[in-house]
Structures are given as structure tokens and as C-alpha cells.
Design a protein around this motif. Sequence first.
Motif, PDB file in Angstrom:
ATOM      1  N   UNK A   1       0.819  -1.198   0.000  1.00 48.59           N
ATOM      2  CA  UNK A   1       0.000   0.000   0.000  1.00 48.59           C
ATOM      3  C   UNK A   1       0.858   1.254   0.000  1.00 48.59           C
ATOM      4  N   UNK A   2       0.193   2.407  -0.082  1.00 46.63           N
ATOM      5  CA  UNK A   2       0.922   3.674  -0.188  1.00 46.63           C
ATOM      6  C   UNK A   2       1.774   3.978   1.035  1.00 46.63           C
ATOM      7  N   UNK A   3       1.412   3.405   2.205  1.00 48.90           N
ATOM      8  CA  UNK A   3       2.204   3.646   3.414  1.00 48.90           C
ATOM      9  C   UNK A   3       3.609   3.060   3.295  1.00 48.90           C
ATOM     10  N   UNK A   4       3.789   2.094   2.391  1.00 42.09           N
ATOM     11  CA  UNK A   4       5.099   1.457   2.234  1.00 42.09           C
ATOM     12  C   UNK A   4       6.022   2.161   1.264  1.00 42.09           C
ATOM     13  N   UNK A   5       5.555   3.270   0.692  1.00 38.48           N
ATOM     14  CA  UNK A   5       6.362   3.972  -0.309  1.00 38.48           C
ATOM     15  C   UNK A   5       7.379   4.903   0.362  1.00 38.48           C
ATOM     16  N   UNK A   6       8.453   4.304   0.833  1.00 39.26           N
ATOM     17  CA  UNK A   6       9.564   5.047   1.431  1.00 39.26           C
ATOM     18  C   UNK A   6      10.746   4.990   0.470  1.00 39.26           C
ATOM     19  N   UNK A   7      11.499   6.060   0.438  1.00 34.43           N
ATOM     20  CA  UNK A   7      12.563   6.165  -0.564  1.00 34.43           C
ATOM     21  C   UNK A   7      13.587   5.034  -0.452  1.00 34.43           C
ATOM     22  N   UNK A   8      13.938   4.634   0.776  1.00 33.95           N
ATOM     23  CA  UNK A   8      14.909   3.546   0.957  1.00 33.95           C
ATOM     24  C   UNK A   8      14.345   2.214   0.476  1.00 33.95           C
ATOM     25  N   UNK A   9      13.063   1.984   0.747  1.00 29.38           N
ATOM     26  CA  UNK A   9      12.431   0.730   0.318  1.00 29.38           C
ATOM     27  C   UNK A   9      12.292   0.673  -1.201  1.00 29.38           C
TER      28      UNK A   9
ATOM     29  N   UNK B   1      19.873   8.044  -7.281  1.00 32.46           N
ATOM     30  CA  UNK B   1      19.406   8.151  -8.662  1.00 32.46           C
ATOM     31  C   UNK B   1      17.958   8.629  -8.746  1.00 32.46           C
ATOM     32  N   UNK B   2      17.200   8.477  -7.664  1.00 31.99           N
ATOM     33  CA  UNK B   2      15.839   9.021  -7.641  1.00 31.99           C
ATOM     34  C   UNK B   2      15.893  10.531  -7.800  1.00 31.99           C
ATOM     35  N   UNK B   3      16.854  11.155  -7.143  1.00 36.40           N
ATOM     36  CA  UNK B   3      17.025  12.608  -7.260  1.00 36.40           C
ATOM     37  C   UNK B   3      17.617  12.984  -8.611  1.00 36.40           C
ATOM     38  N   UNK B   4      18.521  12.162  -9.105  1.00 33.51           N
ATOM     39  CA  UNK B   4      19.153  12.449 -10.396  1.00 33.51           C
ATOM     40  C   UNK B   4      18.157  12.341 -11.539  1.00 33.51           C
ATOM     41  N   UNK B   5      17.335  11.294 -11.536  1.00 40.85           N
ATOM     42  CA  UNK B   5      16.422  11.031 -12.649  1.00 40.85           C
ATOM     43  C   UNK B   5      15.070  11.720 -12.510  1.00 40.85           C
ATOM     44  N   UNK B   6      14.594  11.878 -11.272  1.00 34.77           N
ATOM     45  CA  UNK B   6      13.240  12.394 -11.063  1.00 34.77           C
ATOM     46  C   UNK B   6      13.188  13.691 -10.261  1.00 34.77           C
ATOM     47  N   UNK B   7      14.320  14.107  -9.705  1.00 37.06           N
ATOM     48  CA  UNK B   7      14.321  15.314  -8.880  1.00 37.06           C
ATOM     49  C   UNK B   7      13.838  15.069  -7.463  1.00 37.06           C
ATOM     50  N   UNK B   8      13.569  13.809  -7.122  1.00 36.31           N
ATOM     51  CA  UNK B   8      13.106  13.471  -5.774  1.00 36.31           C
ATOM     52  C   UNK B   8      11.860  12.608  -5.816  1.00 36.31           C
ATOM     53  N   UNK B   9      11.300  12.353  -4.656  1.00 34.53           N
ATOM     54  CA  UNK B   9      10.140  11.469  -4.546  1.00 34.53           C
ATOM     55  C   UNK B   9       8.919  12.019  -5.278  1.00 34.53           C
ATOM     56  N   UNK B  10       8.672  13.340  -5.178  1.00 36.09           N
ATOM     57  CA  UNK B  10       7.492  13.897  -5.844  1.00 36.09           C
ATOM     58  C   UNK B  10       7.578  13.706  -7.353  1.00 36.09           C
ATOM     59  N   UNK B  11       8.775  13.892  -7.909  1.00 38.40           N
ATOM     60  CA  UNK B  11       8.949  13.689  -9.340  1.00 38.40           C
ATOM     61  C   UNK B  11       8.746  12.239  -9.738  1.00 38.40           C
ATOM     62  N   UNK B  12       9.240  11.325  -8.907  1.00 38.71           N
ATOM     63  CA  UNK B  12       9.038   9.901  -9.159  1.00 38.71           C
ATOM     64  C   UNK B  12       7.558   9.552  -9.108  1.00 38.71           C
ATOM     65  N   UNK B  13       6.850  10.075  -8.101  1.00 39.70           N
ATOM     66  CA  UNK B  13       5.422   9.808  -7.982  1.00 39.70           C
ATOM     67  C   UNK B  13       4.646  10.394  -9.152  1.00 39.70           C
ATOM     68  N   UNK B  14       5.037  11.606  -9.589  1.00 39.62           N
ATOM     69  CA  UNK B  14       4.380  12.229 -10.743  1.00 39.62           C
ATOM     70  C   UNK B  14       4.468  11.325 -11.963  1.00 39.62           C
TER      71      UNK B  14
END
Length: 212
Positions: free
Chosen positions: A32-40, A51-64
Motif C-alpha cells: 500500500x501507499x504507506x510502504x512507499x519510502x525512498x529507501x524501500x 538516482x531518484x534525485x538524479x532522474x526524477x528530482x526526488x520522490x514527488x517527481x518519481x510519484x508524478x
Amino acid sequence: MERKSASGSIRNKERSKKKFLDAVGKILKTKGYAGLKINDIAATAGVDKKMIYTYFGGMDGLMDEYVRTQDFWVKVTSEEVEKMKPNLEDGGREFIEHMLLSQFDHVYTNKEAQKLLLWTISEPRKSLKKLIDTQEENGEYIFKLLMESRFKDKMDTYRSIMAIMVSGLYYLNMFASLNGSIFCGIDTNTPEGREKIKKAISFMVDQTYENL
């Protein structure tokens, strides 16, 4: 050699991005959405979390980027509508029937889309607000292109009917997936039950266009 190196780098980037997106989907389906942690997410993807920051600019960009790959109406952009070449003469009747039937099937077969829907009504988040805004923008384009000239001063009623139908179809699939398949005596987990719902969708669209 430089050209090969550059193309290899691009392929590696795209593979890594896909791993992150797949990891989000896997976690969303299992935890579920509660498990969406950057380390996991990084651990599931098997890629350095930097690479999440490099490719997406961070978690919000990845989620977008993730929600754009899963939500049905977000993908119905003006460009996609133009490719479909909808009939402009029938006020969108054939087009909206096709889209409602497609939405019904898409959500039923896509567990990630189901979890994403649950997430949108469970937690305020910037990327989810962007998802909703994009849905509305795409819907507004469709309404103005196909329906406004047909319904004119009754457009608000038409919009309200569509709001009930879209949300109702979302709910039927969510209910069938999570808590049980029988709703108003219709088993929406069987081909027979789903066909009854599809016939009702066509009936309601016909009634709207004939009587509004």
C-alpha cells in the motif's frame, strides 16, 4: 565510440528509471501507499537511491511520473484524443461510451491503478493533487471539444451525469477487488456480471443523449 557510449548511458538511465517505477508499483500492490519510502523503493529497484534525485528530482517527481503511467484519464491527453479522431457530429456520444467502457476494464485489470485510486482518497499529497488537476484538464478539453456545442445550457447536468458514472465505475471495481464482488445482486467479478454493467453504461449514455 563516443556515440555508442552516449546511447548506452541513455539506455542505462531508462532501465534504471523503469526499475524505480516498477518498484513503486510492486510496493503499492503489496504494502500500500504507506510502504512507499525512498529507501524501500531503492532497495526493491536495486538502484542507488541517489538516482531518484538524479532522474526524477526526488520522490514527488518519481510519484508524478508513476501516476502518469497508471491512471486512465491522465493518459487521455489532447494529443491522444486527436489520435482517436472522435466523431464531432454526435456530441461525443460514441467517444464517451467507449471511454467509460475502457475505464471500467482498465481499473479492473490493473491492481496498481486500484491502489492508486485508494491513495488519492486517503492522503493529501502534491503529486496526487497534480494527478487530479491533470484529470480535470483532460476532461475539460473533452467537454469543450465534443459536448458543449451539443448540450449548451444543459452542460452542467451532463457534467454531473458523467461525474456520477465515472466515480461509480471506479467504485464498482474497487469494491469487487477489495471487499466482495456482489453489488446490487450483480457479481462484477464474473464475465456475465461485467457484461450487465457494460450494457447499463451504454443504456445510460443513450438515455443522456436522447433525453437531455
